[in-house]
Design an enzyme around this catalytic site. Structure first.
Site, PDB file in Angstrom:
ATOM      1  N   GLU A   1       0.829  -1.204   0.000  1.00  0.00           N
ATOM      2  CA  GLU A   1       0.000   0.000   0.000  1.00  0.00           C
ATOM      3  C   GLU A   1       0.867   1.260   0.000  1.00  0.00           C
ATOM      4  O   GLU A   1       2.051   1.215   0.272  1.00  0.00           O
ATOM      5  CB  GLU A   1      -0.935   0.020   1.211  1.00  0.00           C
ATOM      6  CG  GLU A   1      -0.328  -0.444   2.524  1.00  0.00           C
ATOM      7  CD  GLU A   1       0.853   0.349   2.998  1.00  0.00           C
ATOM      8  OE1 GLU A   1       0.786   1.598   2.951  1.00  0.00           O
ATOM      9  OE2 GLU A   1       1.850  -0.255   3.427  1.00  0.00           O
TER      10      GLU A   1
ATOM     11  N   GLU B   1       4.490  -0.618   1.111  1.00  0.00           N
ATOM     12  CA  GLU B   1       4.558  -0.790  -0.338  1.00  0.00           C
ATOM     13  C   GLU B   1       4.422  -2.245  -0.796  1.00  0.00           C
ATOM     14  O   GLU B   1       4.147  -2.529  -1.946  1.00  0.00           O
ATOM     15  CB  GLU B   1       5.884  -0.265  -0.916  1.00  0.00           C
ATOM     16  CG  GLU B   1       6.177   1.188  -0.642  1.00  0.00           C
ATOM     17  CD  GLU B   1       7.520   1.636  -1.206  1.00  0.00           C
ATOM     18  OE1 GLU B   1       7.844   2.820  -1.036  1.00  0.00           O
ATOM     19  OE2 GLU B   1       8.235   0.801  -1.814  1.00  0.00           O
TER      20      GLU B   1
END
Length: 344
Positions: free
Chosen positions: A176, A319
């Site tokens: 994310e 991420e």
């Protein structure tokens, strides 16, 4: 709502007999029994999840979903919301940490805009599924409507389905990007675990003492105002969640429904994983926890789900970086099962 219901209905418990049968195979390989430790555990679980005697994890995919958060206007982050869009462009250029690690193991990164505040420029590698330009400030009211929460989950389901149809997927990792998203993740953690906000709230991107205290107070205020109901996971997501978190809930559920192992990354991805498990407890057995995040609330989430992290590398980037690294180790376990000689 039908798409979510259908996905939940497809999720079935794993067959424990497959774990036993695979252990017998592992015990017959040219090594002392159990000597490859967790690699053997990975192999057993992958067989049970996929229902394939000799699974292959060649097609590795990381879904990195981005969204902004209205609560950043309360001054809870060290960085402005504009950085979310900047990082999405970095993903698309292949310059972020997750891109480097994905190239290292041969994984594909799929980047999704689920709620970035800025209108992003079209790009062939960008999936734009924007539900809104960031969530509302949950210190003043719900982060999103219930309808938006369901749409976020169902959009996550859709992007997995589309990726399966396009190229096929053997294993999925979650990632994310969203400035301020440790704030909703801490709120979600506190609501589901019942732990005090102070015990599950960390410093995110490295905030100072004053900002940290403000962050704790904002989360307490949000929970007090919105009163999220822990018996209703969609209510929790809508009251104190984020669009990228909802999208990742859908990614996890779609993975499980399609018997694809899913590796959740750190704190934010695990908050999404927790919501998925609250919606369908059987999903837990399909999930691998990649690593133990430095964020203090992460341990509470994993304890609630009954998961042990594969790694502890003192990471807190997000991420999908931790998921990529752990994914490679899971693949190593599968290759031991498939390629190592036996005593037969």
């Amino acid at each position: 709502m039908d798409k979510l219901k259908d996905t939940l209905d497809k999720i079935k418990p794993i067959d424990p007999s497959l774990l036993h049968e695979t252990q017998l195979r592992l015990d017959n390989l040219t090594k002392p029994k159990g000597s490859l430790g967790k690699l053997e555990e990975f192999a057993k679980r992958i067989v049970a999840i996929t229902c394939k005697k000799n699974p292959c994890l060649e097609k590795k995919v990381i879904f990195t979903i981005a969204g902004d958060h209205g609560v950043t206007e309360e001054g809870v982050s060290a960085y402005p919301s504009a950085v979310t869009a900047q990082m999405v462009y970095n993903f698309l250029r292949g310059g972020a940490g997750v891109n480097v690690l994905a190239r290292h193991i041969g994984a594909k990164v799929i980047v999704v805009d689920m709620g970035v505040a800025e209108d992003l420029q079209p790009h062939p590698e960008l999936i734009i599924k924007k539900i809104a330009k960031g969530t509302s400030n949950f210190a003043k009211g719900p982060a999103m409507t219930r309808e938006q929460a369901i749409k976020a989950i169902e959009t996550g389901i859709e992007i997995v389905k589309d990726a399966i149809l396009k190229d096929g997927i053997d294993i999925i990792g979650t990632g994310e990007m969203g400035i301020g998203n440790t704030t909703p993740s801490s709120a979600i953690t506190s609501v589901f675990t019942g732990q005090p906000v102070e015990h599950v709230t960390g410093r995110g991107t490295g905030i100072d003492d004053a900002t940290y205290e403000r962050k704790i107070n904002v989360i307490k205020q949000a929970i007090d105002i919105n009163k999220p109901d822990p018996s209703d996971p969609i209510d929790v997501l809508s009251k104190v969640g984020g669009f990228e978190i909802g999208g990742l809930v859908g990614v996890v559920l779609a993975s499980v429904a399609n018997r694809i192992p899913v590796v959740i990354d750190g704190f934010i991805s695990s908050a999404a994983g927790l919501i998925a498990v609250e919606l369908k407890p059987e999903a837990k057995d399909y999930i691998f926890s990649a690593h133990a995040s430095v964020e203090i609330g992460h341990r509470a989430i994993l304890e609630k789900m009954g998961l042990l992290p594969i790694l502890d590398l003192k990471m807190r980037l997000g991420e999908g970086t931790g998921a990529v690294i752990a994914m490679n180790l899971i693949d190593a376990g599968v290759k031991i099962l498939n390629e190592m000689a036996s005593f037969d």
